[in-house]
Design a protein around this motif. Structure first.
Motif, mmCIF file in Angstrom:
data_model
loop_
_atom_site.group_PDB
_atom_site.id
_atom_site.type_symbol
_atom_site.label_atom_id
_atom_site.label_comp_id
_atom_site.label_asym_id
_atom_site.label_seq_id
_atom_site.Cartn_x
_atom_site.Cartn_y
_atom_site.Cartn_z
ATOM 1 N N THR A 16 0.843 -1.189 0.000
ATOM 2 C CA THR A 16 0.000 0.000 0.000
ATOM 3 C C THR A 16 0.884 1.247 0.000
ATOM 4 O OG1 THR A 16 -1.710 -1.138 1.292
ATOM 5 C CG2 THR A 16 -1.820 1.267 1.205
ATOM 6 N N LEU A 17 0.562 2.169 -0.875
ATOM 7 C CA LEU A 17 1.273 3.452 -0.931
ATOM 8 C C LEU A 17 0.356 4.513 -0.335
ATOM 9 C CD1 LEU A 17 3.866 4.833 -1.810
ATOM 10 C CD2 LEU A 17 2.857 5.171 -4.068
ATOM 11 N N LEU A 18 0.767 5.029 0.812
ATOM 12 C CA LEU A 18 -0.073 5.926 1.596
ATOM 13 C C LEU A 18 0.534 7.318 1.641
ATOM 14 C CD1 LEU A 18 -2.497 6.254 3.588
ATOM 15 C CD2 LEU A 18 -0.904 5.587 5.408
ATOM 16 N N ALA A 19 -0.202 8.295 1.164
ATOM 17 C CA ALA A 19 0.199 9.697 1.266
ATOM 18 C C ALA A 19 -0.613 10.330 2.391
ATOM 19 C CB ALA A 19 -0.039 10.427 -0.047
ATOM 20 N N VAL A 20 0.084 10.931 3.361
ATOM 21 C CA VAL A 20 -0.580 11.496 4.540
ATOM 22 C C VAL A 20 -0.279 12.989 4.629
ATOM 23 C CG1 VAL A 20 -0.876 11.352 7.040
ATOM 24 C CG2 VAL A 20 -0.307 9.291 5.731
ATOM 25 N N GLY A 21 -1.305 13.814 4.488
ATOM 26 C CA GLY A 21 -1.158 15.249 4.680
ATOM 27 C C GLY A 21 -0.149 15.902 3.760
ATOM 28 N N THR A 22 -0.014 15.395 2.542
ATOM 29 C CA THR A 22 0.974 15.942 1.610
ATOM 30 C C THR A 22 0.389 15.999 0.205
ATOM 31 O OG1 THR A 22 3.170 15.605 0.629
ATOM 32 C CG2 THR A 22 1.955 13.638 1.264
ATOM 33 N N ASP A 23 0.879 16.946 -0.582
ATOM 34 C CA ASP A 23 0.472 17.063 -1.979
ATOM 35 C C ASP A 23 1.389 16.278 -2.903
ATOM 36 O OD1 ASP A 23 -1.647 18.742 -1.325
ATOM 37 O OD2 ASP A 23 -0.383 20.541 -1.439
ATOM 38 N N ALA A 24 2.388 15.611 -2.347
ATOM 39 C CA ALA A 24 3.321 14.838 -3.165
ATOM 40 C C ALA A 24 2.558 13.795 -3.977
ATOM 41 C CB ALA A 24 4.358 14.146 -2.286
ATOM 42 N N GLU A 25 2.987 13.613 -5.215
ATOM 43 C CA GLU A 25 2.361 12.639 -6.103
ATOM 44 C C GLU A 25 3.280 11.431 -6.252
ATOM 45 O OE1 GLU A 25 -0.534 12.429 -7.343
ATOM 46 O OE2 GLU A 25 -1.281 14.383 -6.670
ATOM 47 N N PRO A 26 3.042 10.360 -5.476
ATOM 48 C CA PRO A 26 3.890 9.167 -5.587
ATOM 49 C C PRO A 26 3.786 8.554 -6.968
ATOM 50 C CG PRO A 26 2.535 9.132 -3.596
ATOM 51 C CD PRO A 26 2.011 10.229 -4.457
ATOM 52 N N PRO A 27 4.827 7.852 -7.411
ATOM 53 C CA PRO A 27 4.770 7.201 -8.723
ATOM 54 C C PRO A 27 3.752 6.073 -8.721
ATOM 55 C CG PRO A 27 6.704 6.481 -7.507
ATOM 56 C CD PRO A 27 6.112 7.598 -6.720
ATOM 57 N N ALA A 28 3.235 5.761 -9.902
ATOM 58 C CA ALA A 28 2.313 4.639 -10.025
ATOM 59 C C ALA A 28 3.084 3.332 -9.886
ATOM 60 C CB ALA A 28 1.604 4.693 -11.375
ATOM 61 N N LEU A 29 2.626 2.473 -9.005
ATOM 62 C CA LEU A 29 3.257 1.173 -8.780
ATOM 63 C C LEU A 29 2.214 0.097 -9.069
ATOM 64 C CD1 LEU A 29 5.067 1.933 -5.399
ATOM 65 C CD2 LEU A 29 6.069 1.983 -7.684
ATOM 66 N N PRO A 30 2.310 -0.592 -10.203
ATOM 67 C CA PRO A 30 1.322 -1.618 -10.546
ATOM 68 C C PRO A 30 1.180 -2.653 -9.438
ATOM 69 C CG PRO A 30 2.726 -1.145 -12.421
ATOM 70 C CD PRO A 30 3.323 -0.413 -11.255
ATOM 71 N N GLY A 31 -0.043 -2.973 -9.110
ATOM 72 C CA GLY A 31 -0.294 -3.964 -8.076
ATOM 73 C C GLY A 31 -0.235 -3.408 -6.672
#
Length: 483
Positions: free
Chosen positions: A421-436
């Motif tokens: 799970t890729l979790l962004a908390v309280g940030t506008d950062a755009e994590p890269p897409a990770l298939p699956g």
């Protein structure tokens, strides 16, 4: 030589069945074999700690576990047939402790836990074969050949990997030559030389609302505790004896001990389902891996039952190993990922053995540590923390990712399943897409603070950062494709 199965799991106790479930839901071909002609009887490890409840929730058996068990009752101390005092058997959890909805151990007799796990494994298409005893094994660069005896005669199974979940006297551990180091100066592993009798019995004349405690009377008898087993008609009788005593574990012997230490007659014990006698030991395997063979559960660490740590540590061994075997067998991750199993679990097992021993000796209480919510892997190669100047209470890489309900999202609902799970908390950062990889975004949370968190399939934070620098490199190392 052809491969019969990807993973051979030796032992159909809680450890082996948990691993079988985790592999089955990942599509891994695994076979569980058990020496006995049936699943092991007896209440044995009856306490399921909060962290293990979280694991069982993820594996899809929580409803069954809840329905089969109950809360632990308060202790009731008896003296000469009189009720003299009550005491809590566990320290209460603090409000919101470690971000979990589970606050106290849940009682389920081990035989019932095994039945529930077995049913789930079967539902997922997993296989359990009974009556197969390991006699030898040989491994090479490509796999392991395991030799068995059974009622039908001798046979072999060829597997890519083997997991020993066959208990404290593990035949697989002995076959690969991994030693165990016991507690105590002599290395014997004996925590207490006094033998203990344990029996599951039907009893009339005792209520089921208390854990009945009968202290020694001073006439040479030891203690006795009689605990109603939630979800059953049985009580678990535990009685201690002086060192050197020859314990009579026959039904008549159990009744005699019960009558001598309680205010009730021997015929109050109206039936018995299981009886055992043992001496508490503590021992830890010197290694958890030999080539393609891994140790888990009691095959890797033997606990005193005090504090309810053995079964729980064992289930979490399987939960740590399952996703790693799945990732390697699918070709997504390098084989070196399996090195982190021992790195993660050996220190945890050592710590829990120490805690069990202290509780047995009256040197520690059944409190926060026993619930296992605070255990983690900060020292693991898989824990990469890129943020600095964090407050002491902040979640870091290697920590268990706590539950939280933020913006209508419950994190454990997001984490549930065999994925990262890729979790962004309280940030506008755009994590890269990770298939699956499942992605989620929530507002700031006091435990997480702000940042980006890559949460492992077993619910621990693998990578954490304020932004996404270094995230792609980490993902590639653990076998996650980067779009």
């Amino acid at each position: 030589m052809a491969v019969d199965t990807d993973v051979l799991i030796v032992g159909a106790g809680p450890t082996g069945l948990t691993l079988g479930i985790d592999l089955a839901r990942r599509g891994v071909d695994a076979l569980v074999v058990e020496r006995g002609e049936g699943l092991a009887p007896g209440s044995r490890g009856k306490g399921i700690q909060p962290r293990t409840m979280e694991v069982l929730d993820d594996l899809g058996v929580l409803d069954g576990i809840r329905a089969a068990g109950g809360d632990y009752p308060v202790g009731l101390i008896w003296q000469d047939g009189r009720r003299v005092a009550e005491r809590a058997m566990f320290d209460p959890a603090e409000e919101g402790e470690a971000g979990s909805t589970f606050r106290a151990p849940w009682m389920v007799p081990q035989w019932r836990t095994q039945e529930i796990l077995h049913a789930r494994l079967t539902e997922l298409g997993g296989r359990v074969v009974l009556g197969r005893e390991v006699t030898a094994l040989h491994q090479d660069a490509d796999g392991v050949t395991v030799h068995f005896t059974s009622a039908e005669g001798a046979g072999t199974v060829r597997a890519r990997y083997v997991v020993a979940a066959d208990g404290g006297r593990s035949a697989v551990r002995r076959a690969v030559g991994i030693g165990m180091t016991g507690a105590g100066a002599d290395g014997s592993g004996v925590v207490d030389p006094d033998p203990i009798l344990v029996a599951d019995a039907r009893i009339s004349g005792l209520d089921r609302d208390h854990w009945h405690l009968f202290p020694p009377r001073g006439d040479g008898d030891g203690f006795m505790a009689v605990c109603p087993l939630a979800g059953t008609e049985y009580f678990q009788i535990v009685a201690g004896f002086p060192a050197g005593t020859t314990v009579d574990s026959s039904p008549d012997g159990v009744r005699k001990v019960f009558a001598a230490r309680s205010h009730l007659a021997a015929d109050a014990v109206t039936g018995m389902n299981w009886v055992s006698e043992f001496r508490p030991r503590a021992a830890l395997a010197d290694r958890l891996r030999s080539g393609r063979v891994f140790l888990a559960g009691d095959a890797a660490h033997i606990h005193s039952p005090a504090g309810g740590q053995g079964l729980n540590t064992s289930v979490q061994d399987a939960y740590n190993l399952g996703w790693k075997l799945g990732a390697v067998l699918s070709g997504e991750a390098p084989e070196t990922l399996l090195d982190t199993y021992e790195e993660d679990r050996l220190p945890i097992a050592a710590a829990m053995l120490g805690l069990s021993t202290k509780i047995h000796r009256g040197e520690a209480r059944r409190g926060r540590e026993t619930r296992q919510l605070g255990l983690g892997y900060r020292g693991s190669a898989l824990a990469v923390e890129t943020r600095g100047d964090l407050p002491e209470e902040a979640v870091r890489a290697g920590d268990r990712a706590p539950d939280a309900a933020v913006d209508g999202v419950r994190l454990f609902d997001v984490f549930r399943g065999p994925h990262w799970t890729l979790l962004a908390v309280g940030t506008d950062a755009e994590p890269p897409a990770l298939p699956g990889v499942r992605a989620a975004r929530i507002g700031s949370d006091e435990r997480y603070g702000t940042g980006v968190f890559l949460v492992r399939p077993d619910g621990y934070v693998g990578w954490a950062g304020t932004g996404t620098r270094g995230l792609r490199e980490y993902a590639a190392q653990v076998g996650l494709s980067v779009a």
